[in-house]
Design a protein around this motif. Structure first.
Motif, PDB file in Angstrom:
ATOM      1  N   LEU A 151      71.651 -45.534   8.690  1.00 58.36           N
ATOM      2  CA  LEU A 151      72.100 -46.693   9.458  1.00 58.36           C
ATOM      3  C   LEU A 151      71.028 -47.080  10.469  1.00 58.36           C
ATOM      4  CD1 LEU A 151      75.847 -45.864  10.270  1.00 58.36           C
ATOM      5  CD2 LEU A 151      74.955 -47.372   8.479  1.00 58.36           C
ATOM      6  N   PRO A 152      70.917 -48.366  10.810  1.00 57.29           N
ATOM      7  CA  PRO A 152      69.957 -48.775  11.831  1.00 57.29           C
ATOM      8  C   PRO A 152      70.318 -48.202  13.192  1.00 57.29           C
ATOM      9  CG  PRO A 152      71.389 -50.600  11.246  1.00 57.29           C
ATOM     10  CD  PRO A 152      71.678 -49.513  10.266  1.00 57.29           C
ATOM     11  N   TYR A 153      69.336 -48.168  14.064  1.00 55.83           N
ATOM     12  CA  TYR A 153      69.523 -47.587  15.395  1.00 55.83           C
ATOM     13  C   TYR A 153      70.701 -48.220  16.123  1.00 55.83           C
ATOM     14  CZ  TYR A 153      68.752 -46.641  20.346  1.00 55.83           C
ATOM     15  OH  TYR A 153      68.923 -46.284  21.661  1.00 55.83           O
ATOM     16  N   VAL A 154      70.806 -49.547  16.085  1.00 54.41           N
ATOM     17  CA  VAL A 154      71.862 -50.218  16.841  1.00 54.41           C
ATOM     18  C   VAL A 154      73.248 -49.778  16.374  1.00 54.41           C
ATOM     19  CG1 VAL A 154      71.921 -52.269  15.327  1.00 54.41           C
ATOM     20  CG2 VAL A 154      72.661 -52.454  17.722  1.00 54.41           C
ATOM     21  N   GLY A 155      73.399 -49.573  15.057  1.00 54.60           N
ATOM     22  CA  GLY A 155      74.681 -49.125  14.535  1.00 54.60           C
ATOM     23  C   GLY A 155      74.993 -47.694  14.926  1.00 54.60           C
ATOM     24  N   GLN A 156      73.998 -46.822  14.844  1.00 57.86           N
ATOM     25  CA  GLN A 156      74.218 -45.423  15.218  1.00 57.86           C
ATOM     26  C   GLN A 156      74.512 -45.301  16.711  1.00 57.86           C
ATOM     27  OE1 GLN A 156      72.176 -42.210  13.459  1.00 57.86           O
ATOM     28  NE2 GLN A 156      71.076 -43.450  11.940  1.00 57.86           N
ATOM     29  N   ARG A 157      73.776 -46.030  17.504  1.00 55.16           N
ATOM     30  CA  ARG A 157      74.014 -45.987  18.949  1.00 55.16           C
ATOM     31  C   ARG A 157      75.420 -46.478  19.289  1.00 55.16           C
ATOM     32  NH1 ARG A 157      71.009 -46.217  23.946  1.00 55.16           N
ATOM     33  NH2 ARG A 157      72.263 -47.301  25.526  1.00 55.16           N
TER      34      ARG A 157
END
Length: 265
Positions: A151-157
Motif C-alpha cells: 500500500l502507498p505511504y498515505v494509506g498505511q499511515r
C-alpha cells in the motif's frame, strides 16, 4: 431523676444482651464485605483461581526486573532474546468478547497484550476497557485490517495513525506496538509506524488457532522469549478461555511462565 435512672438501666440491659450494634460504619461495612467476598472473589469462594481455570498448579510469577534487551531503531520482533523463562501471549483483532476472559485475566493476573482493529471491535470497546482495567495491554492492529505491504505511504499511515487516535480516544493511551494484519509489512510500513509514534512492529514465532501450536521458524516447541499469537473468535469449537487454558498448560509443561511483552520491547 427516676426517669433518668430508668433510661440508664434500659441502655445497660441492651448492651449486656448484645443488642447494640457498633456505631462505626466502616467496621460494619468491613464485616459485610468480608462475608460477601470470601477468599478468592465473589464467586467460588474457597476454590483457588488456577484450579477454576483448568490448571493444576499456579503460574509462576514473572521476574520482577525483566532482562530487557537493547533493540535498535524500529525493531521487528517475533521472539525476544532474553534469559528470562517467559513467553508472551498476544491476541488479535477483538472479535471475541467473552466476559469469562476478563475474569480469567484478572484472577490469574495474566499480562496479555491485545492488538485491536477498530472495524472488528465495533461497538465492543467497553469489553476491552474492562480487560485494560484488570491489566491487559491495548495495542495497534490498524483501523480496518488491510494487508499493509504494497500500500502507498498515505494509506498505511492513515490505517496506523487512525487507530492510534482511536485507541487514544477510547482508552486514554497511545499504543507503542503495532501488529500488521496477517503479519505482512514492508519498509513503507516501518516508516509510517515510526511517524505514527510506534516503538516496534510485533509479529509472532508461535500461533494457536486450534488445539495445537504451530511455529513459523526454528524449533517446533515453545522456548523462552517466544511471542505467541492466539486467534480471536471461536476456533475448532473452542472458546478463547479454553484455548488459553490449553496454552497455559503447554507453557507450564515447558518450565516457562507468561511475561509482559511491554516490559521487554
Amino acid at each position: 431523676m427516676r426517669s433518668r435512672g430508668l433510661v440508664a438501666a434500659v441502655l445497660a440491659t441492651l448492651l449486656l444482651a448484645g443488642c447494640a450494634q457498633s456505631v462505626d460504619p466502616i467496621e460494619r461495612l468491613g464485616k459485610k464485605a468480608a462475608q460477601r467476598v470470601g477468599s478468592y472473589g465473589p464467586e467460588g469462594a474457597g476454590e483457588r483461581p488456577y484450579r477454576r481455570w483448568g490448571l493444576t498448579v499456579p503460574l509462576a510469577a514473572p521476574p520482577r526486573r525483566p532482562a530487557k534487551p537493547a533493540l535498535a531503531g524500529l525493531p521487528v520482533v517475533n521472539h525476544i532474546p532474553t534469559p528470562d523463562k517467559v513467553v508472551f501471549l498476544t491476541y488479535d483483532d477483538g472479535a471475541e468478547k467473552d466476559p469469562r476472559f476478563v475474569d480469567m485475566v484478572r484472577e490469574l493476573r495474566l499480562p496479555v497484550t491485545l492488538f485491536l482493529t477498530d472495524s472488528v471491535v465495533g461497538p465492543g470497546y467497553g469489553h476491552f476497557a474492562r480487560l485494560q482495567s484488570v491489566g491487559a495491554s491495548i495495542q495497534n492492529h490498524t483501523l480496518d485490517h488491510p494487508a499493509l505491504r504494497g500500500l502507498p505511504y498515505v494509506g498505511q499511515r492513515a490505517e496506523i495513525c487512525g487507530q492510534q487516535d482511536k485507541v487514544k480516544s477510547r482508552f486514554g493511551i497511545r499504543p507503542r506496538l503495532l501488529r500488521p494484519p496477517y503479519g505482512t509489512y514492508d519498509t513503507t510500513t516501518l516508516h509510517a509506524a515510526a511517524d505514527c509514534g510506534l516503538a516496534a512492529v510485533v509479529l509472532w514465532r508461535a500461533s494457536m488457532e486450534g488445539d495445537e501450536l504451530s511455529f513459523v521458524a526454528g524449533e517446533k516447541r515453545l522456548r523462552a522469549g517466544d511471542i505467541v499469537s492466539v486467534a480471536s473468535g471461536e476456533v475448532a469449537g473452542q472458546a478463547l478461555v479454553e484455548r488459553t487454558t490449553r496454552l497455559l498448560r503447554e507453557i507450564q509443561g515447558r518450565g516457562l511462565t507468561v511475561g509482559r511483552l511491554e516490559d521487554y520491547v
